[in-house]
Every structure is written in C-alpha cells, then in structure tokens.
Design a protein around this motif. Structure first.
Motif, PDB file in Angstrom:
ATOM      1  N   ALA A   1      -8.067   0.608   3.164  1.00 16.34           N
ATOM      2  CA  ALA A   1      -6.996   0.208   2.252  1.00 16.34           C
ATOM      3  C   ALA A   1      -6.997   1.107   1.013  1.00 16.34           C
ATOM      4  O   ALA A   1      -5.941   1.533   0.536  1.00 16.34           O
ATOM      5  CB  ALA A   1      -7.176  -1.248   1.852  1.00 16.34           C
ATOM      6  N   GLY A   2      -8.200   1.417   0.519  1.00 17.66           N
ATOM      7  CA  GLY A   2      -8.296   2.288  -0.643  1.00 17.66           C
ATOM      8  C   GLY A   2      -7.763   3.673  -0.346  1.00 17.66           C
ATOM      9  O   GLY A   2      -7.069   4.292  -1.164  1.00 17.66           O
ATOM     10  N   LEU A   3      -8.047   4.144   0.850  1.00 20.12           N
ATOM     11  CA  LEU A   3      -7.543   5.448   1.288  1.00 20.12           C
ATOM     12  C   LEU A   3      -6.014   5.449   1.298  1.00 20.12           C
ATOM     13  O   LEU A   3      -5.373   6.382   0.813  1.00 20.12           O
ATOM     14  CB  LEU A   3      -8.082   5.746   2.691  1.00 20.12           C
ATOM     15  CG  LEU A   3      -7.699   7.097   3.292  1.00 20.12           C
ATOM     16  CD1 LEU A   3      -8.486   8.195   2.610  1.00 20.12           C
ATOM     17  CD2 LEU A   3      -7.939   7.108   4.792  1.00 20.12           C
TER      18      LEU A   3
ATOM     19  N   PHE B   1       0.727   2.397 -11.998  1.00 26.05           N
ATOM     20  CA  PHE B   1       1.468   3.629 -12.309  1.00 26.05           C
ATOM     21  C   PHE B   1       1.235   4.671 -11.230  1.00 26.05           C
ATOM     22  O   PHE B   1       2.157   5.335 -10.773  1.00 26.05           O
ATOM     23  CB  PHE B   1       1.066   4.214 -13.665  1.00 26.05           C
ATOM     24  CG  PHE B   1       1.859   5.441 -13.984  1.00 26.05           C
ATOM     25  CD1 PHE B   1       3.095   5.328 -14.578  1.00 26.05           C
ATOM     26  CD2 PHE B   1       1.406   6.701 -13.639  1.00 26.05           C
ATOM     27  CE1 PHE B   1       3.859   6.445 -14.826  1.00 26.05           C
ATOM     28  CE2 PHE B   1       2.165   7.822 -13.874  1.00 26.05           C
ATOM     29  CZ  PHE B   1       3.390   7.698 -14.471  1.00 26.05           C
ATOM     30  N   GLY B   2      -0.021   4.812 -10.789  1.00 25.63           N
ATOM     31  CA  GLY B   2      -0.342   5.831  -9.813  1.00 25.63           C
ATOM     32  C   GLY B   2       0.465   5.681  -8.541  1.00 25.63           C
ATOM     33  O   GLY B   2       0.927   6.658  -7.965  1.00 25.63           O
ATOM     34  N   ILE B   3       0.658   4.443  -8.130  1.00 27.50           N
ATOM     35  CA  ILE B   3       1.265   4.246  -6.824  1.00 27.50           C
ATOM     36  C   ILE B   3       2.771   4.058  -6.900  1.00 27.50           C
ATOM     37  O   ILE B   3       3.492   4.363  -5.970  1.00 27.50           O
ATOM     38  CB  ILE B   3       0.595   3.048  -6.133  1.00 27.50           C
ATOM     39  CG1 ILE B   3       0.735   3.205  -4.635  1.00 27.50           C
ATOM     40  CG2 ILE B   3       1.121   1.755  -6.623  1.00 27.50           C
ATOM     41  CD1 ILE B   3      -0.269   2.399  -3.902  1.00 27.50           C
ATOM     42  N   MET B   4       3.271   3.562  -8.024  1.00 28.54           N
ATOM     43  CA  MET B   4       4.698   3.272  -8.103  1.00 28.54           C
ATOM     44  C   MET B   4       5.423   4.060  -9.171  1.00 28.54           C
ATOM     45  O   MET B   4       6.628   3.964  -9.279  1.00 28.54           O
ATOM     46  CB  MET B   4       4.901   1.784  -8.393  1.00 28.54           C
ATOM     47  CG  MET B   4       4.229   0.902  -7.377  1.00 28.54           C
ATOM     48  SD  MET B   4       3.910  -0.704  -8.065  1.00 28.54           S
ATOM     49  CE  MET B   4       5.115  -1.629  -7.166  1.00 28.54           C
TER      50      MET B   4
ATOM     51  N   VAL C   1       3.240   9.151   3.853  1.00 32.52           N
ATOM     52  CA  VAL C   1       2.514   7.987   4.361  1.00 32.52           C
ATOM     53  C   VAL C   1       3.459   7.092   5.152  1.00 32.52           C
ATOM     54  O   VAL C   1       3.118   6.596   6.233  1.00 32.52           O
ATOM     55  CB  VAL C   1       1.868   7.211   3.193  1.00 32.52           C
ATOM     56  CG1 VAL C   1       1.172   5.962   3.704  1.00 32.52           C
ATOM     57  CG2 VAL C   1       0.871   8.093   2.467  1.00 32.52           C
ATOM     58  N   GLN C   2       4.660   6.936   4.630  1.00 32.40           N
ATOM     59  CA  GLN C   2       5.668   6.128   5.320  1.00 32.40           C
ATOM     60  C   GLN C   2       5.971   6.748   6.689  1.00 32.40           C
ATOM     61  O   GLN C   2       6.045   6.063   7.704  1.00 32.40           O
ATOM     62  CB  GLN C   2       6.944   6.073   4.467  1.00 32.40           C
ATOM     63  CG  GLN C   2       8.085   5.285   5.080  1.00 32.40           C
ATOM     64  CD  GLN C   2       7.935   3.798   4.843  1.00 32.40           C
ATOM     65  OE1 GLN C   2       7.612   3.368   3.742  1.00 32.40           O
ATOM     66  NE2 GLN C   2       8.153   3.007   5.871  1.00 32.40           N
ATOM     67  N   ALA C   3       6.117   8.081   6.699  1.00 28.13           N
ATOM     68  CA  ALA C   3       6.446   8.766   7.950  1.00 28.13           C
ATOM     69  C   ALA C   3       5.327   8.616   8.974  1.00 28.13           C
ATOM     70  O   ALA C   3       5.561   8.631  10.176  1.00 28.13           O
ATOM     71  CB  ALA C   3       6.708  10.242   7.671  1.00 28.13           C
TER      72      ALA C   3
ATOM     73  N   LEU D   1       4.648  -2.598   1.553  1.00 27.25           N
ATOM     74  CA  LEU D   1       3.584  -3.606   1.540  1.00 27.25           C
ATOM     75  C   LEU D   1       2.436  -3.151   0.629  1.00 27.25           C
ATOM     76  O   LEU D   1       1.892  -3.936  -0.158  1.00 27.25           O
ATOM     77  CB  LEU D   1       3.072  -3.841   2.964  1.00 27.25           C
ATOM     78  CG  LEU D   1       2.014  -4.949   3.105  1.00 27.25           C
ATOM     79  CD1 LEU D   1       2.638  -6.314   2.867  1.00 27.25           C
ATOM     80  CD2 LEU D   1       1.360  -4.888   4.472  1.00 27.25           C
ATOM     81  N   VAL D   2       2.087  -1.865   0.729  1.00 26.65           N
ATOM     82  CA  VAL D   2       1.017  -1.336  -0.127  1.00 26.65           C
ATOM     83  C   VAL D   2       1.391  -1.517  -1.585  1.00 26.65           C
ATOM     84  O   VAL D   2       0.582  -1.960  -2.408  1.00 26.65           O
ATOM     85  CB  VAL D   2       0.760   0.157   0.183  1.00 26.65           C
ATOM     86  CG1 VAL D   2      -0.300   0.707  -0.759  1.00 26.65           C
ATOM     87  CG2 VAL D   2       0.337   0.342   1.621  1.00 26.65           C
ATOM     88  N   ARG D   3       2.649  -1.190  -1.915  1.00 28.99           N
ATOM     89  CA  ARG D   3       3.101  -1.323  -3.310  1.00 28.99           C
ATOM     90  C   ARG D   3       2.993  -2.754  -3.785  1.00 28.99           C
ATOM     91  O   ARG D   3       2.489  -3.027  -4.876  1.00 28.99           O
ATOM     92  CB  ARG D   3       4.552  -0.853  -3.425  1.00 28.99           C
ATOM     93  CG  ARG D   3       4.682   0.633  -3.416  1.00 28.99           C
ATOM     94  CD  ARG D   3       6.139   1.017  -3.531  1.00 28.99           C
ATOM     95  NE  ARG D   3       6.277   2.455  -3.679  1.00 28.99           N
ATOM     96  CZ  ARG D   3       7.293   3.155  -3.208  1.00 28.99           C
ATOM     97  NH1 ARG D   3       8.269   2.547  -2.560  1.00 28.99           N
ATOM     98  NH2 ARG D   3       7.366   4.450  -3.395  1.00 28.99           N
ATOM     99  N   THR D   4       3.480  -3.689  -2.964  1.00 24.83           N
ATOM    100  CA  THR D   4       3.432  -5.101  -3.358  1.00 24.83           C
ATOM    101  C   THR D   4       1.991  -5.540  -3.612  1.00 24.83           C
ATOM    102  O   THR D   4       1.702  -6.197  -4.608  1.00 24.83           O
ATOM    103  CB  THR D   4       4.062  -5.976  -2.261  1.00 24.83           C
ATOM    104  OG1 THR D   4       5.338  -5.436  -1.933  1.00 24.83           O
ATOM    105  CG2 THR D   4       4.222  -7.393  -2.717  1.00 24.83           C
ATOM    106  N   CYS D   5       1.107  -5.152  -2.681  1.00 21.64           N
ATOM    107  CA  CYS D   5      -0.293  -5.570  -2.826  1.00 21.64           C
ATOM    108  C   CYS D   5      -0.915  -4.988  -4.097  1.00 21.64           C
ATOM    109  O   CYS D   5      -1.598  -5.692  -4.841  1.00 21.64           O
ATOM    110  CB  CYS D   5      -1.103  -5.130  -1.620  1.00 21.64           C
ATOM    111  SG  CYS D   5      -0.662  -6.015  -0.123  1.00 21.64           S
ATOM    112  N   VAL D   6      -0.661  -3.700  -4.345  1.00 17.11           N
ATOM    113  CA  VAL D   6      -1.255  -3.077  -5.525  1.00 17.11           C
ATOM    114  C   VAL D   6      -0.715  -3.725  -6.792  1.00 17.11           C
ATOM    115  O   VAL D   6      -1.468  -3.996  -7.734  1.00 17.11           O
ATOM    116  CB  VAL D   6      -1.003  -1.556  -5.541  1.00 17.11           C
ATOM    117  CG1 VAL D   6      -1.387  -0.966  -6.884  1.00 17.11           C
ATOM    118  CG2 VAL D   6      -1.782  -0.886  -4.437  1.00 17.11           C
TER     119      VAL D   6
END
Lengths: 290, 326
Positions: free
Chosen positions: A168-170, A32-35, A182-184, A191-196
């Motif tokens: 990675a945690g950062l 939830f936090g990331i997506m 972050v994208q910019a 990729l981060v989303r997929t991994c999480v």
C-alpha cells in the motif's frame, strides 16, 4: 549543571511540541503529495479531533478510548468530504479550487463545532498514569510530554516503514509520482486518494486528542495550528514525508527557544525562517519545485 | 459603447444613494464599497493571472496602518494622506512582490500568507509604534485641502470612497484590456507558452502583484480614517480567505463581479448577523456551492444570459466578460 538541565528540559519540551505538530503536518504533506491539495480544513479536523476526544472522555472516562474513537470519526468525516466534494474537482485541474473548497469546509466546521459544543473551552483530564512529573537532572518534567515524544517517534517510524515497506505504501508513493501511470497499470487511484485523505484526517484528529490535555479543546485552536502546519510543510518540502518530520522539529525548536530568548520576536522568527528557506529553495528543504 | 452607458448609469445611481438611505445604513454602505474595492484588487491576481494570494490582507492592513500613522503623526489633508499611504505601501510591496513571484501555484499562496502573518507579527513586535494588540485609536479625519471640511462628513466620505472605487475600476479595466493585460491572460492560461513566446513572465507577475497591493492598500487607507481605528485584526489571515470568497462568488476575472461580491456580502453579513448567528455557516456553504457548481460566479451567471455564444473563444483577451475557464 543547572544550565544543562534547563537546556535538556527545553529540548524535550520542543520535541514534545514537535510530536503534536508532526501529527498534523504529516497528514497535510501526505495529502499534498498524492492529490496536490493544500487542505485548509486540516486545522479544523485537528480541532474536531480534540472535541470528539473530549466528548469520548466525558462519556466513557477513558482517554485511551478517545485516542481510538476520534481518529475514526474524523477520518470518516474526511472520507465523506473527499467523496462528495474533492473527487468532483480532480478533472478541473485547478489547484485554487481545492484551496477554496477546503477553506469553505474549515469555516463550516468551525461554526458547527461552536454550535454543537458551545463557545467555551473544554478541558480534557490527563490520564492518571501520565500525571505528575519526573526529575531529569533535578529538573521537573511532565510525564505527559515524555509520552507525547514517545508516541510521536513511534508514529513517525511506523508511517515511514508503512510507506517504504508495504505494498500500500508503494502504491501511495507511486501515485504521488505519476497517478496516470498507476491508473493505467490497473490500480484504482481514486480509492488510494480517498484512503490517504481519510488517513491524513485521522492523523490530525489524533494530534488534536493528544494536544487537548495540554491546551484544552477551544475554538481558536484550528487557526493557530493550521498556520504552523503550513509553515512546517513548506519548510520541509510539500509532499515530502521526511521533510514534515524535519519541519516539525525545526518549527517546534524555533517556537520554544524563540519564546524564551526573544519573546517579542518569536512569531516573526518562524515566518522569517520560512521566507529564507523559500527564497533559497523554493520547493522547501526536501521538496522539488513544482 | 455599451458598457460605458452601464457604467454611467451605475455611477449616477450610486451618487444618489446618500440621499435615499438612512444614516446608519450609509456607514455600512461605505464599508461595503471599501471592501468591494479591496476584492477588486485581488481579482487582478486571481482572475487575470491565476495567482491565488492567500495573504492579500497584507495590502489592506499595510494601507490602513500607514494612513493611520500618517494621520496621527502629521497634520496633512486627508486626500494627500491617502495618496501618500498608497505610495508608501506600494514601495513596501515591491520587495514582497519580488520574493513571492519567485514561486507559483500553492507556494505562491503560502508565501503571500507568510508575508501577511509576518505583518501581523510585526504589529505586535513594534508595540510602541503600532499600539500592539490595542491597535491605533483616535485617528483624526483632518480638514481637506484649502480648508475644505467636506470629507469630515459621512456623505463627503461616501463620495470620496465612491470616486476611488470608480476611478480604480476604470484604471484596472484599462489595464486588463491593454496589451499588458493580454499577456497576463496568457500567463493565466499557459505560463510556459507565454514565456516561450518571449515574454518575461516573472516581470509581468511582479508588476501585477505590486499593482494589486497598491489598489488593496488604497482600500485599507480609506478604511482606517473612516473607522477611526486600526487593529491587528486588519492583518488577520481569515480576511484573506473571506475576500477570496468574495472574488470567486462575485465572479473572478471580471473586475465588476468581485466588487458586487464584496459589497453584496458585507451588506448581507450586516443584515443577517443581526438575525442569525449562524452567518459563517451559511457563508461557507454558499461559497462551496459556488466553487463546485458555478465557478463563473454571480456576474458570470448574470452575463451568460445576455451574451451570444461566441463563435471562437477569445482566449481571455476581452476582460469584460471572461470568466476563468474550467
């Protein structure tokens, strides 16, 4: 002395339950936090983990192997789902769409599991070394539950350290605060989303395998656990990792002590707790109001 | 007025149904109409205000249990009981709406879910009153007012359900096309902007949640006397998900779409579950396909064919054909 012993075992009981709940809630809250996705399928992934764990034990006889195989398999399922479906919905920016797609996945997975493994529950044997009880203040307590507590504490500390101390945690924390920035700055947010998402699913599977020796792998396990996990994540604050730990412990305590002292109010107490917290703090204990 | 002709044609066609359908099918049709009404009530929240309720089953269960208890304890005519049940359910829904509308988005979805679960838990808590896991059985269908026994027959019940469905549809349609409905669309599109224009958006949301509960409880109140029993399953959270699926697949924000979705799915389920036990698999897949590929739903696809492309977007003010924009 009797009462102290009783209290101790009940507390430990609650902690072992909290450990299982933590495995599912922590994945849910990270996702939830990331997506900004409430993953309705998380309970089904937990259930899938239990069934894959059962099959691994049945095929190889090793519970330890199941603890490795199930998260990998379920993590792969989660990554595939994220790639094929969820990644196409980010542009739409409508939170309801995720809710519904993951609900659809939950329905499909429940049915697939029934088709593959059949309607009957499958027991998973506790590994020999964890069988039996230890005596704490003259009260018997299952070794397996102590093992769960230990594993839960280890997992909580490692994930926490991972989020706080590694690059990675950062990145994960950065994406959850401001994905566009972050994208910019040149990171592949997708990729981060997929991994999480994969990691969250793997954690749920681990929880499923760990729960299986206590409750067996059965078809209803997704429904009961997903509601508990929602309550935890909402109480703790959606997207807050520490919140998911606190929420798991709170809910487990309410369940264990509620079931003992107010047997016919146990269910209701959990929801009342959640309602009170949401009315006082709409974002949850440690969350921000969205 | 084009839609009026369509409405009258549909209403007349529906009135003929009991004379052409076999008796056993009529049971399925009545249940399907009740579910269509239930799905339409959720559309007020999902389609017009974009409040995703994951606990709308609470309205259904509340209506069902209230009417069941009224019928078991008081010997009132059926229509009176149903009106009373809706009134009581609406009164209970008022504080719920007050709490739920303090939040929005995902928190709203989870809060509504929590209330539905609380209802589920309460059924088990007050066993003596609600029958616990056994539910309430032997719910009578008393004679209507002035000794009418019309509603005791299946055909009579069909007409009562049809009347409620069509009446609710007209009411809801008038509501979403009114200035009130326009403000709701404003909340859907941009709540902050609507609030900045001076509308008390929370009050509007409170009212629409209460109304959605009212129409949802009407569906429940119609179901219990028809089925003759009320079980805790009526509060089960999966039904909330199922009815949400019906709204989306039918076409949210159209009122008529969710009715079609509800009726269509229930009839299809009834037909298919005799043939295949993989029904949930098909159901889930169709649902995901609709969310991914056709968020406007069945009704949106149907009407897109006949609709001239609008020169200017109407901002969702015309409730008849607006689909949730992506």
């Amino acid at each position: 002395m009797d009462f102290v012993g009783f209290l101790l075992t009940q507390c430990l009981n609650a902690f072992s339950q909290a450990a299982v709940l933590f495995f599912i809630a922590c994945g849910l809250t990270l996702i939830f936090g990331i997506m900004r996705i409430i993953n309705f399928a998380h309970g089904s992934l937990f259930m899938l983990g239990a069934y894959v764990g059962y099959s691994t034990v049945a095929a190889t006889g090793s519970f330890w192997l199941a603890l490795i195989v199930a998260p990998i398999v379920v993590g792969a399922v989660g990554i595939a789902f994220e790639k094929v479906f969820l990644s196409r919905l980010y542009a739409r920016g409508d939170g309801g769409a995720y809710l519904m797609v993951t609900f659809g996945l939950a329905v499909i997975m429940g049915e697939m599991i029934r088709v593959i493994w059949g309607p009957h529950p499958h027991g998973v044997a506790t590994p020999d070394i964890l069988r039996g009880v230890v005596f704490l203040l003259d009260q018997p307590f299952p070794k397996y539950r102590l093992f769960l507590i230990a594993l839960g504490v280890i997992a909580a500390i490692s994930v926490w350290q991972f989020l706080e101390r590694t690059r990675a945690g950062l990145l994960i924390r950065a994406v959850s605060q401001n994905a566009e920035m972050v994208q910019a700055l040149g990171t592949d947010v997708q990729l981060v989303r997929t991994c999480v998402f994969g990691f969250g699913c793997a954690m749920a599977a681990l929880g499923g395998v760990l729960a299986a020796p206590m409750v067996t792998a059965f078809l209803g396990m997704s429904a009961s656990v997903i509601i508990d996990a929602f309550v935890i994540v909402i109480i703790g604050g959606m997207g807050s990792f520490l919140g998911s730990i606190i929420g798991s412990v709170l809910v487990a305590y309410v369940q264990v002590f509620g079931a003992y002292y107010f047997p016919n109010m146990a269910l209701a107490i959990m929801y009342l707790l959640m309602l009170v917290i949401l009315v006082v703090r709409p974002g949850g204990l440690l969350g921000k109001e969205e | 007025m084009n839609w009026k002709v369509g409405f009258i044609v549909c209403a007349v066609a529906a009135c003929v149904v009991p004379f052409v359908s076999p008796n056993y099918m009529l049971t399925v049709i009545i249940e399907a109409l009740i579910f269509g009404l239930f799905a339409m009530s959720l559309d007020l929240l999902v389609g017009y205000t974009r409040l995703y309720s994951f606990g709308h089953v609470a309205a259904y269960g509340l209506g069902a249990y209230t009417s069941a208890l009224l019928l078991l304890h008081f010997n009132l005519p059926l229509p009176v009981t149903i009106v009373l049940a809706v009134a009581i359910s609406t009164a209970i829904a008022t504080p719920i709406a007050w709490v739920c509308t303090r939040t929005h988005g995902v928190s709203f979805a989870m809060l509504t879910l929590a209330f539905a679960q609380l209802g589920y838990a309460m059924i088990y808590r007050f066993k003596d009153f609600t029958g616990g896991s056994d539910g309430l059985t032997g719910i009578p269908r008393p004679e209507g007012p002035f000794g009418l026994d019309f509603f005791q027959s299946k055909i009579g019940y069909f007409y009562m359900v049809l009347f409620c469905l069509l009446g609710s549809f007209l009411l809801c349609r008038a509501l979403v096309n009114s200035p009130f409905g326009t403000v709701l669309s404003g909340i859907r599109e941009n709540e902050a902007k609507t609030a900045a224009l001076g509308y008390n958006t929370r009050a509007y949301k409170r009212v629409i949640v209460i109304l959605a509960y009212a129409f949802g409880s009407l569906a429940g109140a119609l179901y219990a006397p028809f089925a003759g029993f009320a079980s805790p399953e009526l509060f089960f959270w999966l039904i909330s998900g199922t009815v949400l699926i019906m709204v989306i697949v039918g076409g949210s924000g159209t009122l008529i779409g969710p009715i079609i979705g509800g009726v269509f799915f229930l009839m299809l389920e009834n037909q298919l579950s005799e043939v295949t036990d993989l029904w949930p698999l098909i159901f889930g897949s169709v649902f995901i396909a609709f969310v991914m590929l056709a968020p406007q739903g069945i009704w949106g696809i149907l009407t897109a064919r006949f609709k001239k492309p609008a020169v200017l977007p109407q901002g969702g003010a015309d409730g008849e054909t607006t689909s949730a924009p992506s």
